[in-house]
Enzyme design. Structure first.
Site, PDB file in Angstrom:
ATOM      1  N   HIS A 157      41.157 -21.687  41.941  1.00 14.76           N
ATOM      2  CA  HIS A 157      41.330 -21.068  40.197  1.00 14.76           C
ATOM      3  C   HIS A 157      40.778 -22.297  38.941  1.00 14.76           C
ATOM      4  O   HIS A 157      40.757 -21.987  37.730  1.00 14.76           O
ATOM      5  CB  HIS A 157      42.649 -20.871  39.898  1.00 14.76           C
ATOM      6  N   ARG A 181      33.350  -7.463  49.883  1.00 14.16           N
ATOM      7  CA  ARG A 181      33.699  -7.749  51.346  1.00 14.16           C
ATOM      8  C   ARG A 181      35.192  -6.653  51.386  1.00 14.16           C
ATOM      9  O   ARG A 181      35.661  -6.659  50.502  1.00 14.16           O
ATOM     10  CB  ARG A 181      33.560  -9.168  51.290  1.00 14.16           C
ATOM     11  N   ARG A 219      31.108  -2.414  52.846  1.00 14.41           N
ATOM     12  CA  ARG A 219      30.381  -3.373  54.586  1.00 14.41           C
ATOM     13  C   ARG A 219      31.917  -2.848  55.302  1.00 14.41           C
ATOM     14  O   ARG A 219      33.097  -3.203  54.605  1.00 14.41           O
ATOM     15  CB  ARG A 219      29.901  -5.080  54.509  1.00 14.41           C
ATOM     16  N   ASN A 277      23.700 -16.443  54.094  1.00 16.58           N
ATOM     17  CA  ASN A 277      25.042 -17.931  54.416  1.00 16.58           C
ATOM     18  C   ASN A 277      25.497 -18.238  56.139  1.00 16.58           C
ATOM     19  O   ASN A 277      25.136 -18.721  56.621  1.00 16.58           O
ATOM     20  CB  ASN A 277      26.513 -17.071  54.144  1.00 16.58           C
ATOM     21  N   ARG A 323      29.436 -23.285  58.202  1.00 17.40           N
ATOM     22  CA  ARG A 323      29.402 -23.584  56.525  1.00 17.40           C
ATOM     23  C   ARG A 323      30.765 -24.491  55.964  1.00 17.40           C
ATOM     24  O   ARG A 323      30.505 -23.746  55.165  1.00 17.40           O
ATOM     25  CB  ARG A 323      28.841 -21.393  56.238  1.00 17.40           C
ATOM     26  N   CYS A 380      22.545 -10.591  50.853  1.00 19.57           N
ATOM     27  CA  CYS A 380      23.143 -10.334  49.800  1.00 19.57           C
ATOM     28  C   CYS A 380      24.090 -12.030  49.994  1.00 19.57           C
ATOM     29  O   CYS A 380      25.329 -12.062  49.860  1.00 19.57           O
ATOM     30  CB  CYS A 380      24.201  -9.130  50.527  1.00 19.57           C
TER      31      CYS A 380
HETATM   32  C1  PEP Z   1      26.742 -14.015  54.603  1.00 20.19           C
HETATM   33  O1  PEP Z   1      26.912 -13.728  55.290  1.00 20.19           O
HETATM   34  O2  PEP Z   1      25.439 -14.003  53.703  1.00 20.19           O
HETATM   35  C2  PEP Z   1      27.791 -12.566  53.843  1.00 20.19           C
HETATM   36  C3  PEP Z   1      26.896 -12.148  52.874  1.00 20.19           C
HETATM   37  O3  PEP Z   1      28.321 -12.349  54.337  1.00 20.19           O
HETATM   38  P1  PEP Z   1      29.713 -13.073  54.234  1.00 20.19           P
HETATM   39  O4  PEP Z   1      29.791 -14.502  53.707  1.00 20.19           O
HETATM   40  O5  PEP Z   1      31.221 -12.418  53.440  1.00 20.19           O
HETATM   41  O6  PEP Z   1      30.420 -14.095  55.734  1.00 20.19           O
HETATM   42 MG    MG Z   2      28.298 -13.311  56.909  1.00 24.48          MG
END
Ligand code: PEP
Ligand code: MG
Length: 877
Positions: free
Chosen positions: A491, A598, A634, A758, A769, A806
């Site tokens: 936030h 998501r 998804r 990602n 990550r 994405c």
């Molecule tokens: C990704 O892994 O790039 C993705 C879009 O899925 P998430 O970030 O929800 O794991």
């Molecule tokens: Mg992902």
């Protein structure tokens, strides 16, 4: 040193227990295994003579503790003890403690030189940590707290009085922020006990973050039950002749990450602060004067002039200004009982009222400055916390039981945050910060310690900002925000965006070591902060700011128009959504649709599995908001790192490689089928597509598609409207390297690919990550990642399928031409990036982009890729 004998029906089990305990306590402990029968092939069973010999072998004048497994092991051990000579028999103690945990705890205590009774007591209390962990409070925040009897701390964790200091004065103190990924689990806890316990000092440990303890630092059980997790602050107090030595040993141990392998160790560079934190008796006592490095563990390094620190873009814009540190004292909550409950209740009520007043003022100030009720509404949630009986009830009860108001409030909030932390995903973890913020505000009133604002104009540098801190920043004075921790979903970040204060978050501890007043150049779009940039850097930043302003105005004017490349290829620019608000924002931002819904939000917010009807209703509502624009839904992508209270799962040492995404869906087909039915029902009336996450193999794709057919047939048989076979596009995410590498086999089976950069980046570069220390390594523009994207897109095109992206990379203006050049034709980005991404698409010439991408995959690094793209025309558009 007390000797230890491990008796088991199985020789291998006994040997294993000894090996494990030695690993925790060190090789010097006199421990002997007495497993199986004394026969050549050592079959299962127990043997008194063998045990007696083991006792002799482990013999020490301090005595021998015998731990055993079940049934006849007890009888055999008793017989063995009987076989001891009279003078030794009293010093053999048979102990009913659990075998494995007891052996570890006993070994650690023995290694410290504790007497036999103490070693036995440690062994007996060894289940405390496990008990506290597994029998903790129920996961759902709204559930009633367990009856008081169940809340009793396990015996080993009985709080200790902090030790008196040398000469009866204040004890010496050391504060440590634990950096270990799994916190102080058994092995590091054992190291801690060994380090603290070998001195002539009374040492206690206390978890300050989730208040627990103090406990004796000599007790492995006590330390383990503090529940110290990564990022928690541990307060170690010591008194006695060697108090300073004990704290120095603990400090050194913490600097070595408690002797755990450190995945991201980097040697401190020149100018690094001398030590990991305040020394014994040093400035850490009140927390407020703690040096920056002390707040964030041992890794802070003072960045040299010109250094570019990389973080997470929090709020767009460029800012230049001197560093203004905002250091907040961690409140020191008194734990002493209070004599007058009525007065304490009145104090709590007054603090709540004062905080309510402050929150309302912050809300009104934000609404006035931004003209946006949505952001200001963040504070409505804070007001709800202040009236929440789940917090106030337990707090008041504790006051009536004799605790002071600050202690009662602090511990009541801690109980609730502890439950939240167990059941939430990373987005929801950010909500825990809101609760923390309220806890701090109320405590501030109760303790008379008010949070301070920044001392001057410039770029505010802080470990982390609460929403209240952020709302209190005046954009006329504060030109930017740079924080060591925090994420874009916080936030504080949302408010920074609303207040139009450029912000970069998650820069790591080094930013805290930047001296006050040092000039900073902060780029909220790129997520970077340059330290002391110099005149040329500043002039370039000025030019860049003007260019961005003009480009932003142009992009906003054309945001809702479709985007095509300069040579006419249509590219869909959709938005990612993780909540209904995101879908509304996407439409406002001009997105062509939702490229990634998501759905986790539906599941994480619920206390029981959302039904098919509930899910279908939500999907239909969102489709209605999109008014004919497409939406890719998804399927659930949770794993052991995002536990659902109604879907209990075993903890995994490495959840990113565990049972998440499609793997969980195929293991729990009941859950997946329910979702598939809800999606199919929605798709009968709306342009909805379906997508599976975390696909690694062809078998997974085929199994998932079979479930889609099964759900469709079942719905049709029930008379429900469903899209015809093939009418609803079904795709998979390409986010596991295996899927990218075998894309040619997968493509014919599906309708589209959407690359999740990602995850694809974290798996390709083996850089988690969630770990800030390897964030620089996990660069999605690395040629290895681009190679995989290109391979997937080519395979899809070969089968007549389309490919989208994405992951976050799709929103990077430098990456967009490359992705298009690699064959990507759909980009799904955060709503805020839609307008800018469309502009980059319009400026891109596909033929030039394809050539650029061809060169990029052959380059040595992500930086080289960036330099290449920057040298092209579209970057200057
Ligand atoms: C990704 O892994 O790039 C993705 C879009 O899925 P998430 O970030 O929800 O794991
Ligand atoms: Mg992902």
């Amino acid at each position: 040193m007390v000797g230890i004998v491990i008796v088991s029906h199985s020789a291998r089990l006994a040997d294993g227990v000894v090996e494990l305990a030695r690993q925790m306590a060190g090789p010097d402990v006199a421990m002997v295994a007495a497993g199986g029968m004394d026969l050549p092939d050592r079959p299962l069973g127990t043997d008194a003579a063998l045990i007696a010999r083991a006792i002799e072998a482990a013999w020490a004048d301090d005595g021998v503790l015998v731990l055993m497994d079940l049934g006849s092991a007890v009888l055999a051990a008793e017989m063995a003890a009987e076989m001891m000579p009279d003078e030794r028999r009293p010093r053999v103690q048979l102990c009913e403690a659990p075998l494995v945990e007891g052996a570890v705890a006993a070994a650690v205590a023995a290694r410290l030189g504790d007497p036999l009774d103490q070693v036995a007591a440690e062994a007996r209390g060894a289940l405390a940590a496990k008990t506290a962990h597994l029998a903790g409070p129920p996961p759902a925040a709204q559930q009633e707290p367990p009856p008081a009897a169940q809340q009793e701390p396990p015996p080993a964790a009985v709080p200790q009085e902090p030790p008196a200091g040398p000469g009866g004065g204040h004890p010496l103190e050391l504060r440590i922020v634990v950096a270990n990924r799994l916190g102080l689990h058994a092995r590091p806890a054992a190291r801690f006990v060994q380090a603290a316990g070998r001195f002539d000092a009374t040492v206690t440990a206390e978890n300050v973050t989730v208040p627990a303890g103090p406990v004796s630092a000599r007790s492995l059980n006590g330390v383990a039950t503090l529940g110290v997790q990564q990022g928690h602050e541990l307060l170690v107090r010591a008194s006695g002749p060697q108090a300073a030595d004990a704290l120095a040993a603990v400090r050194d141990l913490a600097a070595r990450d408690f002797d755990e392998p450190r995945p991201h160790a980097s040697p401190p560079g020149p100018g690094a602060p001398g030590g990991p934190g305040p020394g014994p008796g040093g400035r850490g006592t009140d927390g407020g004067a703690a040096a920056p490095a002390a707040q964030h563990g041992p890794a802070a390094v003072r960045p040299a002039a010109g250094t570019v620190l990389r973080g997470i873009p929090g709020s767009p814009g460029l800012a230049v200004g001197g560093a203004v540190h905002l250091r907040q004292a961690a409140a020191r909550v008194p734990r002493e009982p209070a004599a007058d409950p009525a007065a304490e209740l009145a104090r709590l009520d007054a603090a709540l009222a004062a905080t309510r007043h402050e929150v309302e003022a912050a809300r009104d100030a934000v609404a006035a400055r931004t003209g946006d009720r949505y952001e200001a509404g963040i504070f409505d949630a804070h007001l709800l916390f202040l009236a929440d009986e789940a917090l106030l009830g337990p707090a008041r009860r504790r006051i009536r039981e004799g605790r002071n108001a600050a202690d009662a409030w602090d511990s009541a909030v801690a109980d609730v945050t502890g439950r939240w932390q167990r059941l939430t995903d990373s987005y929801q973890r950010e909500r825990v910060r809101d609760l923390d913020s309220i806890r701090a505000q109320v405590l501030g009133h109760l303790l008379g310690e008010r949070r301070r604002g920044p001392g001057g104009a410039g770029i505010v540098v802080a470990a982390e900002l609460t929403p209240a801190d952020t709302a209190g920043l005046d954009p006329a004075v504060v030109s930017g925000i740079a924080t060591a921790a925090g994420g874009p979903a916080s936030h504080a970040a949302i408010l920074a965006r609303a207040l139009r204060i450029p912000a970069v978050l998650g820069l790591g501890p080094d930013v805290l070591a930047v001296p006050e007043g040092t000039q900073l150049l902060l780029d909220g779009d790129r997520g970077s902060v340059q330290v002391a940039p110099g005149p040329a850097g500043l002039a370039a930043a000025g030019r860049e700011a003007r260019r961005r302003r003009r480009a932003g105005q142009r992009a906003r004017r054309r945001a809702a128009e479709p985007a095509a490349t300069a040579d006419g290829a249509a590219v869909e620019v959709a938005a990612n959504a993780g909540s209904p608000e995101d879908v509304r924002r996407a439409v406002e931002a001009g997105a062509d649709g939702i490229g990634l819904l998501r759905t986790e939000f539906l599941f994480l917010a619920a206390s029981s599995m959302p039904t098919e009807a509930e899910q279908a209703a939500v999907y239909a509502d969102l489709a209605a908001v999109l008014a004919g624009r497409p939406m890719i839904i998804r399927t659930l992508d949770v794993g052991a790192d995002k536990p659902l209270p109604y879907l209990p799962r075993a903890a995994e040492p490495n959840p990113a490689l565990g049972q998440r995404g499609i793997r969980l869906g195929l293991a729990r087909t009941d859950v997946l089928l329910t979702q598939l039915r809800a999606v199919l029902r929605t798709a009968a009336a709306h342009p909805v597509k379906l997508m599976f996450p975390m696909v690694a193999t062809e078998d997974e794709v085929r199994a998932a598609l079979r479930l889609v057919s099964q759900a469709r047939r079942a719905l049709a048989a029930e008379g429900a409207a469903v899209p015809a076979e093939g009418a609803m596009e079904v795709g998979i995410m390409i986010e596991v390297p295996a899927a990218a590498l075998t894309a040619a086999r997968l493509a014919p089976a599906v309708d589209f690919f959407s690359v999740g950069t990602n995850d694809l980046t974290q798996y390709t570069l083996a850089a988690d990550r969630e770990v800030a220390a390897v964030a620089g390594l996990g660069d999605a523009l690395h040629p290895a990642v681009l190679t995989l994207i290109g391979r997937a897109a080519a395979a899809a095109a070969g089968a007549g399928r389309w490919t989208g992206v994405c992951g976050e990379l799709a929103a990077d203006p430098l990456a967009v031409p490359l992705l298009l050049g690699l064959g990507v034709r759909e980009l799904s980005v955060t709503a805020a990036a839609v307008a800018a991404v469309k502009e980059v698409v319009r400026a891109t010439d596909l033929a030039a982009a394809a050539e650029c991408a061809r060169q990029a995959v052959g380059l040595p690094s992500a930086d080289a890729v960036r330099d290449l793209v920057r040298s092209h025309r579209w970057c200057r558009a």
